[in-house]
Design a protein around this motif. Structure first.
Motif, PDB file in Angstrom:
ATOM      1  N   VAL A   1     -41.865 -10.604 -31.865  1.00 21.61           N
ATOM      2  CA  VAL A   1     -43.119 -10.712 -30.892  1.00 21.61           C
ATOM      3  C   VAL A   1     -43.153  -9.424 -29.971  1.00 21.61           C
TER       4      VAL A   1
ATOM      5  N   HIS B   1     -49.171 -15.896 -35.370  1.00 23.50           N
ATOM      6  CA  HIS B   1     -49.717 -16.792 -34.646  1.00 23.50           C
ATOM      7  C   HIS B   1     -50.037 -16.250 -33.467  1.00 23.50           C
TER       8      HIS B   1
ATOM      9  N   GLY C   1     -48.628 -16.839 -24.955  1.00 26.97           N
ATOM     10  CA  GLY C   1     -48.379 -15.866 -23.765  1.00 26.97           C
ATOM     11  C   GLY C   1     -49.339 -14.725 -23.978  1.00 26.97           C
TER      12      GLY C   1
ATOM     13  N   ARG D   1     -50.145 -12.734 -26.727  1.00 27.92           N
ATOM     14  CA  ARG D   1     -49.778 -11.793 -27.685  1.00 27.92           C
ATOM     15  C   ARG D   1     -49.595 -12.346 -29.033  1.00 27.92           C
TER      16      ARG D   1
ATOM     17  N   ALA E   1     -39.306 -12.054 -26.358  1.00 25.88           N
ATOM     18  CA  ALA E   1     -40.033 -13.299 -26.358  1.00 25.88           C
ATOM     19  C   ALA E   1     -38.651 -14.402 -26.664  1.00 25.88           C
TER      20      ALA E   1
ATOM     21  N   THR F   1     -43.602 -12.846 -20.595  1.00 25.74           N
ATOM     22  CA  THR F   1     -45.083 -12.158 -20.270  1.00 25.74           C
ATOM     23  C   THR F   1     -45.666 -12.327 -18.948  1.00 25.74           C
TER      24      THR F   1
ATOM     25  N   HIS G   1     -33.015 -17.548 -16.309  1.00 24.48           N
ATOM     26  CA  HIS G   1     -33.499 -17.974 -17.176  1.00 24.48           C
ATOM     27  C   HIS G   1     -34.770 -17.316 -17.352  1.00 24.48           C
ATOM     28  N   LYS G   2     -35.612 -17.627 -18.339  1.00 21.10           N
ATOM     29  CA  LYS G   2     -36.852 -16.789 -18.582  1.00 21.10           C
ATOM     30  C   LYS G   2     -37.696 -16.855 -17.488  1.00 21.10           C
TER      31      LYS G   2
ATOM     32  N   ALA H   1     -44.338 -24.377 -12.943  1.00 24.76           N
ATOM     33  CA  ALA H   1     -43.697 -24.753 -14.213  1.00 24.76           C
ATOM     34  C   ALA H   1     -44.829 -25.187 -14.823  1.00 24.76           C
ATOM     35  N   ALA H   2     -44.558 -25.069 -16.272  1.00 27.40           N
ATOM     36  CA  ALA H   2     -45.568 -25.891 -17.179  1.00 27.40           C
ATOM     37  C   ALA H   2     -45.038 -26.068 -18.569  1.00 27.40           C
TER      38      ALA H   2
ATOM     39  N   MET I   1     -41.320 -28.271 -19.820  1.00 28.05           N
ATOM     40  CA  MET I   1     -40.941 -29.697 -19.806  1.00 28.05           C
ATOM     41  C   MET I   1     -41.284 -30.385 -18.532  1.00 28.05           C
ATOM     42  N   GLU I   2     -41.469 -29.835 -17.315  1.00 28.21           N
ATOM     43  CA  GLU I   2     -42.054 -30.342 -16.042  1.00 28.21           C
ATOM     44  C   GLU I   2     -43.229 -29.452 -15.601  1.00 28.21           C
TER      45      GLU I   2
ATOM     46  N   ARG J   1     -34.530 -22.471 -14.258  1.00 27.86           N
ATOM     47  CA  ARG J   1     -35.925 -21.821 -13.870  1.00 27.86           C
ATOM     48  C   ARG J   1     -35.919 -21.626 -12.405  1.00 27.86           C
TER      49      ARG J   1
HETATM   50  C1  SRM Z   1     -44.322 -18.702 -29.559  1.00 25.19           C
HETATM   51  C2  SRM Z   1     -44.573 -19.660 -28.415  1.00 25.19           C
HETATM   52  C3  SRM Z   1     -45.489 -20.988 -28.940  1.00 25.19           C
HETATM   53  C4  SRM Z   1     -46.828 -20.031 -29.633  1.00 25.19           C
HETATM   54  O1  SRM Z   1     -46.754 -19.781 -30.816  1.00 25.19           O
HETATM   55  O2  SRM Z   1     -47.677 -20.052 -28.649  1.00 25.19           O
HETATM   56  C5  SRM Z   1     -43.266 -20.291 -28.129  1.00 25.19           C
HETATM   57  C6  SRM Z   1     -42.456 -20.553 -28.803  1.00 25.19           C
HETATM   58  C7  SRM Z   1     -41.272 -21.130 -28.395  1.00 25.19           C
HETATM   59  N1  SRM Z   1     -40.994 -21.755 -27.049  1.00 25.19           N
HETATM   60 FE1  SRM Z   1     -42.254 -21.801 -25.720  1.00 25.19          FE
HETATM   61  N2  SRM Z   1     -43.393 -20.750 -26.747  1.00 25.19           N
HETATM   62  C8  SRM Z   1     -44.676 -20.104 -26.362  1.00 25.19           C
HETATM   63  C9  SRM Z   1     -45.165 -20.369 -25.004  1.00 25.19           C
HETATM   64  C10 SRM Z   1     -44.771 -21.288 -24.106  1.00 25.19           C
HETATM   65  C11 SRM Z   1     -45.286 -21.606 -22.881  1.00 25.19           C
HETATM   66  C12 SRM Z   1     -46.684 -21.097 -22.389  1.00 25.19           C
HETATM   67  C13 SRM Z   1     -46.570 -19.637 -21.835  1.00 25.19           C
HETATM   68  O3  SRM Z   1     -45.535 -19.155 -21.698  1.00 25.19           O
HETATM   69  O4  SRM Z   1     -47.853 -19.629 -21.046  1.00 25.19           O
HETATM   70  C14 SRM Z   1     -44.686 -22.714 -22.228  1.00 25.19           C
HETATM   71  C15 SRM Z   1     -44.845 -23.377 -20.944  1.00 25.19           C
HETATM   72  C16 SRM Z   1     -44.681 -22.402 -19.750  1.00 25.19           C
HETATM   73  C17 SRM Z   1     -43.178 -22.392 -19.116  1.00 25.19           C
HETATM   74  O5  SRM Z   1     -42.386 -21.704 -19.856  1.00 25.19           O
HETATM   75  O6  SRM Z   1     -42.930 -23.119 -18.181  1.00 25.19           O
HETATM   76  C18 SRM Z   1     -43.454 -22.987 -22.986  1.00 25.19           C
HETATM   77  C19 SRM Z   1     -42.472 -23.452 -22.774  1.00 25.19           C
HETATM   78  C20 SRM Z   1     -41.165 -23.513 -23.426  1.00 25.19           C
HETATM   79  C21 SRM Z   1     -39.907 -24.333 -22.965  1.00 25.19           C
HETATM   80  C22 SRM Z   1     -39.850 -25.291 -21.640  1.00 25.19           C
HETATM   81  C23 SRM Z   1     -39.274 -24.284 -20.684  1.00 25.19           C
HETATM   82  C24 SRM Z   1     -39.144 -25.187 -19.638  1.00 25.19           C
HETATM   83  O7  SRM Z   1     -38.441 -24.689 -18.417  1.00 25.19           O
HETATM   84  O8  SRM Z   1     -39.622 -26.261 -19.258  1.00 25.19           O
HETATM   85  C25 SRM Z   1     -38.773 -23.957 -23.991  1.00 25.19           C
HETATM   86  C26 SRM Z   1     -37.299 -24.314 -23.904  1.00 25.19           C
HETATM   87  C27 SRM Z   1     -36.452 -23.333 -23.192  1.00 25.19           C
HETATM   88  O9  SRM Z   1     -36.956 -22.247 -23.021  1.00 25.19           O
HETATM   89  O10 SRM Z   1     -35.280 -23.764 -22.937  1.00 25.19           O
HETATM   90  C28 SRM Z   1     -39.706 -22.944 -25.167  1.00 25.19           C
HETATM   91  C29 SRM Z   1     -38.913 -22.647 -26.176  1.00 25.19           C
HETATM   92  C30 SRM Z   1     -39.585 -21.948 -27.315  1.00 25.19           C
HETATM   93  C31 SRM Z   1     -38.945 -21.526 -28.317  1.00 25.19           C
HETATM   94  C32 SRM Z   1     -38.092 -20.328 -28.138  1.00 25.19           C
HETATM   95  C33 SRM Z   1     -37.901 -22.728 -28.893  1.00 25.19           C
HETATM   96  C34 SRM Z   1     -36.554 -21.954 -29.538  1.00 25.19           C
HETATM   97  O11 SRM Z   1     -35.650 -21.868 -28.660  1.00 25.19           O
HETATM   98  O12 SRM Z   1     -36.647 -21.699 -30.607  1.00 25.19           O
HETATM   99  C35 SRM Z   1     -40.052 -21.380 -29.409  1.00 25.19           C
HETATM  100  C36 SRM Z   1     -39.699 -19.928 -30.182  1.00 25.19           C
HETATM  101  C37 SRM Z   1     -40.743 -19.896 -31.331  1.00 25.19           C
HETATM  102  C38 SRM Z   1     -40.406 -18.629 -32.054  1.00 25.19           C
HETATM  103  O13 SRM Z   1     -39.372 -18.279 -32.663  1.00 25.19           O
HETATM  104  O14 SRM Z   1     -41.261 -17.689 -31.611  1.00 25.19           O
HETATM  105  N3  SRM Z   1     -41.067 -22.873 -24.794  1.00 25.19           N
HETATM  106  N4  SRM Z   1     -43.590 -22.063 -24.193  1.00 25.19           N
HETATM  107  C39 SRM Z   1     -45.303 -19.169 -27.084  1.00 25.19           C
HETATM  108  C40 SRM Z   1     -44.681 -17.618 -26.965  1.00 25.19           C
HETATM  109  C41 SRM Z   1     -45.171 -17.067 -25.666  1.00 25.19           C
HETATM  110  C42 SRM Z   1     -44.722 -15.518 -25.758  1.00 25.19           C
HETATM  111  O15 SRM Z   1     -45.651 -14.760 -26.082  1.00 25.19           O
HETATM  112  O16 SRM Z   1     -43.874 -15.389 -25.249  1.00 25.19           O
END
Ligand code: SRM
Ligand code: FAD
Ligand code: SF4
Ligand code: FES
Lengths: 813, 111
Positions: free
Chosen positions: A563, A592, A596, A598, A626, A633, A668-669, A705-706, A708-709, A745
């Protein structure tokens, strides 16, 4: 009409006395004078406040509501200057206040040793919150040096706390060994060694000759001619009962204000309690006896008869990681015998002093788990003859199957004392639990057990567990993992306080139970070390989760996703073309658009990573992180550039923030968003930090947060300029980096520390905000760079991305 | 019969790390522990084929990067509550060089 009761001093003794009095439903018209500009707080806990382990708010025992609800007229910040016994009134800045009954509870004051320079700015006592604030301010200066005069309880708690605050600390102690009033030389030595290993410089037999400086303290000069440079000098050489008012008014005063068993002074209308009094030729300096006095005085004031019986008192040092307990007498004396246990390897020392087969003294260092059991025997003057052989090994070895701590508390008699500070015995606590107090907070509220110094918290929890059985959920902080007993917070403190700068150093110093940790503790340690020592620590790749080591997200089939960053969600035809070309060239199965703003290229083979990165780099694209516990992002909307409602340049601000923050490692992220108006198209109110632009400026909020919560952000502040919005965001993230536990977080971290505390750090305290931003910038001088460019070199291809050997032909033979 | 093949220098693998050897049957992960012991296992987790060579190495074990199974490097067995085993290969370290017993490779291709 109710009688007028006037109290001088709003400290721990009078606070407790008021509670007891009100509980008895006494009918007095009460006026409370306090020289400090605040009400009663748990003075004991000033040490953890100084160490940054607690906040002042957490140690307040009576707040404004309490005084109002109980109709107490508060005159805080008003020192009583005179007691006019003839006219039965006291004099203060606010005029004269008549009394029918007067209570003197003025406590003590720090003793400033009489040497020249003891009044220089920069020389402080350690008694009240103002002292703590003065010390904290001094500690904020980089490389500050503190000299503590006095190696007793107060001095050492101050020393450990100031060390944690990053100061260079020296303790000057007059006697041969530390805490000589509570410890024998052996335990004093172990304590000194422990403090020295934390980087605290301890000098015994140090006779202070003078404090040097012109308009501020510069150094402390000893009799032997040595000079110890100092930006701060803490006087912890003792306390003096505050008796001036009593002396001036002609009350009988010796070392303290003399009181009888019912707390009467030599004037029948005047009572006294606390550290300012002398009872039976003894002056006290710990809260347990003062709380007993409080009970007695409350009874006396309600017309009951009651008598103060001096209790045995025990001392514990409140320094995280130091186990130390002392009670009773331990001087060598005819007719006294010792039982001593030593385990030099583990730094454990236990000594019991016996007289006529009864314990009269206890000194324990390194392991104080059995202290309460021994102390119970001391206070009950129990005959230990029958168990003398195994006594020193504690309850576990008494053959009654008490090795299990729960069984041990269950077997304690009802009158065994659990909370030394408040004199609460087991029976009282068990009763409270039976009446519905089913967690620590409720037991505290009902009995006061563990509400003062907190050292018996573990015992109270064990009582809860043994009384409630499975219904009890221990709220205690869990250790990081099975490799250590330390919690995340302990770890962060130790790394800082002992200046530990590598993973092996932490494991050695903190006694790791495994050879090299595990997948839970190593990534956490690696992060804490990066955050604490950005310039010195070398990132340990082997302690990184695969995604961070490979700068890409591993997929279920072992391929990776790539990414690239799109700053603030903005891209160009040329970038899109480069992404399209890369997708074709490396046969990317899925492209895809992420949540975020991108583009994610999913399904890239491991060996292709350096090449696809090099291609993307060539088009100016860099890693989007990412995969990292770091900045992900910054979403933006189109704002004033195009939108008819936009109020500020939200896209521009988003890009600026992303350019400042990218590459940083965080617990955390971290995700941000900037919206151009309250319609909030960038969804800023569910991010770790969100900015909403309005006509008059920027509303910065955080801890949303958006995932898991789901949680809305909480407002941080509204600021007028873009620069302030940036600084606030950066300071918030740095505060998070410095304080949060790994894998919390921001919303989880803020839930623990409170948004008020966060605001005090980054909004109200502008110096601190600037300091946080500066520290972030220092760290970013190392980490603000593209890992893809670094990893796409031939050397890396050779050592990391290619196989170690290719035996495909070999095997086919 | 063992057939020892020199595959690399010990220092080519980071301590507490791993690298892979490609074979016709798939990748073998070669691990180096903190105390310079070397182990070789199939690079596929018994759970869902996770890439073990990308896991975090601790003591004589590796944590799979996909779902955190912990695999014992000496036995190839999953530790704790998880059940499963990975094939292991004989390794010798001599004069700073890593030797792999290739007999199993040929044996398997022959099978
Ligand atoms: C690629 C993406 C889905 C998509 O195709 O849209 C994505 C993909 C993944 N997310 Fe996400 N998240 C993506 C946006 C989001 C969003 C929306 C946002 O960022 O606006 C959220 C909700 C917002 C938030 O973070 O609070 C989101 C909440 C999660 C969570 C839950 C985090 C939490 O604290 O509750 C996880 C699990 C974690 O991080 O432990 C997670 C984890 C993951 C992982 C890294 C799972 C993993 O460990 O393999 C996925 C990796 C896929 C990959 O290989 O790329 N992803 N994830 C999005 C990448 C955004 C980016 O450009 O970087
Ligand atoms: C840092 C620190 C750590 C400690 N740790 C422990 C511990 O672990 N265990 C333990 O048992 N004890 C501990 N102590 C001691 C304990 O805090 C004291 O014993 C206790 O606070 C004494 O209570 P007091 O009410 O007598 O005096 P204080 O709590 O000092 O209250 C007296 C109050 O009276 C006010 N006052 C004085 N003169 C006047 C006047 N003329 N007019 C109006 N107001 C006046 C003072 O400003 C003060 O607020 C510690 C003390 C400190 C400072
Ligand atoms: S929602 Fe679940 S399945 Fe979808 S990308 Fe996020 S982590 Fe993977
Ligand atoms: S594939 Fe290894 S744990 Fe799931």
């Amino acid at each position: 009409m109710a009688e007028k009761l006037v109290i001088i001093g709003a400290g721990m003794a009078s606070g407790r006395m008021l509670e007891e009095l009100l509980e008895r439903g006494a009918d007095y018209d009460i006026t409370l004078f306090g020289a400090e500009p605040r009400g009663n707080y748990n003075r004991i806990m000033l040490s953890p406040v100084l160490a940054g382990e607690k906040t002042y708010e957490e140690i307040v025992t009576h707040d404004a509501d309490w005084y109002r609800d109980n109709n107490i007229t508060c005159r805080f910040g008003e020192t009583v200057v005179k007691i006019d016994r003839k006219a039965k009134q006291v004099v203060s800045a606010g005029g004269v206040t008549p009394y029918d009954k007067l209570v003197v509870a003025t406590g003590s004051a720090s003793f400033f040793i009489p040497v020249t320079g003891n009044d220089l700015p920069g020389v402080v006592g350690f008694r009240d919150l103002d002292d703590v604030e003065a010390m904290t301010a001094a500690a904020r200066k980089p490389d500050g040096k503190a000299v503590i005069i006095g190696g007793g309880l107060l001095g050492l708690e101050a020393a450990a706390a100031l060390k944690l605050q990053g100061m260079d600390v020296t303790v000057l102690h007059l006697m041969d060994h530390l805490m000589e009033r509570q410890l024998d030389p052996a335990a004093g030595y172990l304590l000194q060694k422990e403090l020295e290993s934390r980087g605290i410089n301890v000098i015994c037999n140090a006779h202070t000759k003078a404090i040097l400086g012109h308009d501020h303290v510069d150094a402390v000069l000893l009799e032997d001619g040595t000079i110890h440079p100092a930006d701060l000098v803490v006087m912890a050489a003792g306390i003096r009962p505050e008796t001036r008012l009593a002396v001036d008014s002609g009350l009988h005063v010796e070392r303290g204000i003399v009181v009888d068993d019912s707390m009467h002074t030599s004037d029948p209308h005047i009572f006294a309690l606390g550290e300012c009094v002398e009872h039976d030729s003894v002056v006290y300096g710990l809260v347990a006896p003062l709380f007993d006095m409080a009970k007695v005085l409350a009874r006396t004031l309600t017309g009951e008869t009651a008598a103060f019986i001096p209790p045995a008192v025990a001392t514990r040092l409140k320094v995280t990681g130091v186990e130390l307990f002392s009670a009773g007498e331990f001087d060598e004396d005819d007719g006294r015998e010792d039982i001593v246990f030593r385990d030099p390897a583990r730094g454990i020392y236990k000594r019991l002093v016996l007289e006529d087969n009864r314990i009269v003294g206890i000194v324990m260092y390194g392991d104080t788990a059995d202290a309460t059991w021994f102390f119970g025997k001391l206070t009950m003057a129990e005959d230990i003859g029958p168990i003398r052989e195994t006594l020193i090994f504690g309850p576990a070895y008494q053959g009654d199957g008490l090795a299990d701590p729960l069984a041990a508390v269950a077997a304690m008699p009802a009158e065994a004392e659990i909370c030394g500070c408040n004199g609460v015995c087991k029976g009282t606590i068990v009763e409270a639990i039976a009446d519905g107090a089913d967690d620590l907070g409720k037991v505290r509220a009902a009995t006061k057990a563990s509400a003062s110094c907190g050292n018996c918290t573990g015992l109270v929890e064990q009582l809860l567990a043994s009384t409630l059985g499975d219904d009890f959920e221990a709220p205690t902080e869990q250790p990081v993992c099975g490799c250590t007993d330390l919690t995340h917070d302990d770890l962060r403190r130790i790394i800082k306080a002992r200046a530990l700068k590598s993973i092996p150093a932490v494991m050695q110093e903190a006694g790791w139970k495994t050879s090299c940790g595990c997948h839970v503790c190593r990534p956490a340690l690696n992060y804490y070390l990066i955050a604490e020592w950005p310039l010195e620590y070398r990132d340990d790749q082997q302690s990184r989760f695969v995604n961070e080591r490979n700068h890409a997200n591993i997929q279920k089939d072992g391929t990776y996703s790539v990414v690239p960053r799109m700053w603030g969600g903005i891209t160009t035809p040329q970038e899109l073309r480069a992404i399209a070309d890369a997708a074709e060239k490396y046969n990317v199965p899925t492209v895809h658009v992420t949540g975020g703003q991108r583009i994610d290229l999913l399904g890239v083979k491991r060996e292709d990573l350096p090449d696809i990165w090099a291609d993307l780099n060539a088009a100016g694209l860099v890693s989007g992180h990412a995969y990292s516990k770091g900045l992900r992002t910054v979403k933006t909307c189109v704002g004033t550039d195009h939108c008819r409602f936009g109020t500020q340049d939200s896209t521009g601000l988003g890009i600026k923030l992303e350019k400042i923050l990218w590459g940083s490692w965080t617990p955390h992220k971290v995700k941000l968003a900037v919206s151009g108006c309250p319609r909030n198209c960038a969804e800023a109110t569910c991010k770790d930090v969100g900015v909403i632009c309005v006509d008059s400026g920027y509303e910065v909020s955080a801890a949303g947060a958006a995932g898991m919560e789901l949680k809305e952000t909480e407002p941080l502040a509204k600021v007028a300029t873009e620069q302030e919005a940036i600084d606030l965001t950066v300071a918030f993230i740095q505060l998070y980096r410095e304080n949060a536990r790994y894998l919390d977080r921001p919303y989880k971290w803020v839930a623990r520390v409170g948004m008020d505390w966060v605001r005090a750090q980054v909004v109200e305290d502008t110096d601190n905000r600037a300091a946080l931003c500066a520290r972030f910038e220092v760290s970013q001088s190392v980490y603000r760079k593209d890992p893809w460019a670094e990893q796409a070199t031939d050397e890396h291809k050779q050592n990391k991305w290619s196989p170690l050997a290719d035996l495909t032909l070999e095997a086919a033979e | 019969m063992s057939r020892w093949i020199d595959i690399a220098a010990l220092d080519d693998i980071p301590a507490r790390g791993a690298r892979v050897v490609k074979t016709a049957q798939g990748c073998i992960a070669v691990f180096r522990t903190h105390d310079d012991r070397v182990f070789a296992l199939d690079d596929a987790c018994p759970h869902k084929n996770g890439t073990l060579s990308e896991g975090i190495v601790h003591g004589a074990a590796v944590t799979c990067p996909l779902h955190n199974w912990v695999i014992n490097l000496e036995t190839g067995m999953a530790e704790g509550p998880d059940e499963g085993q990975v094939a292991t290969y004989q390794i010798r370290v001599e004069n700073g060089r890593i030797l792999l017993d290739a007999s199993r490779l040929s044996a398997r291709s022959a099978a």
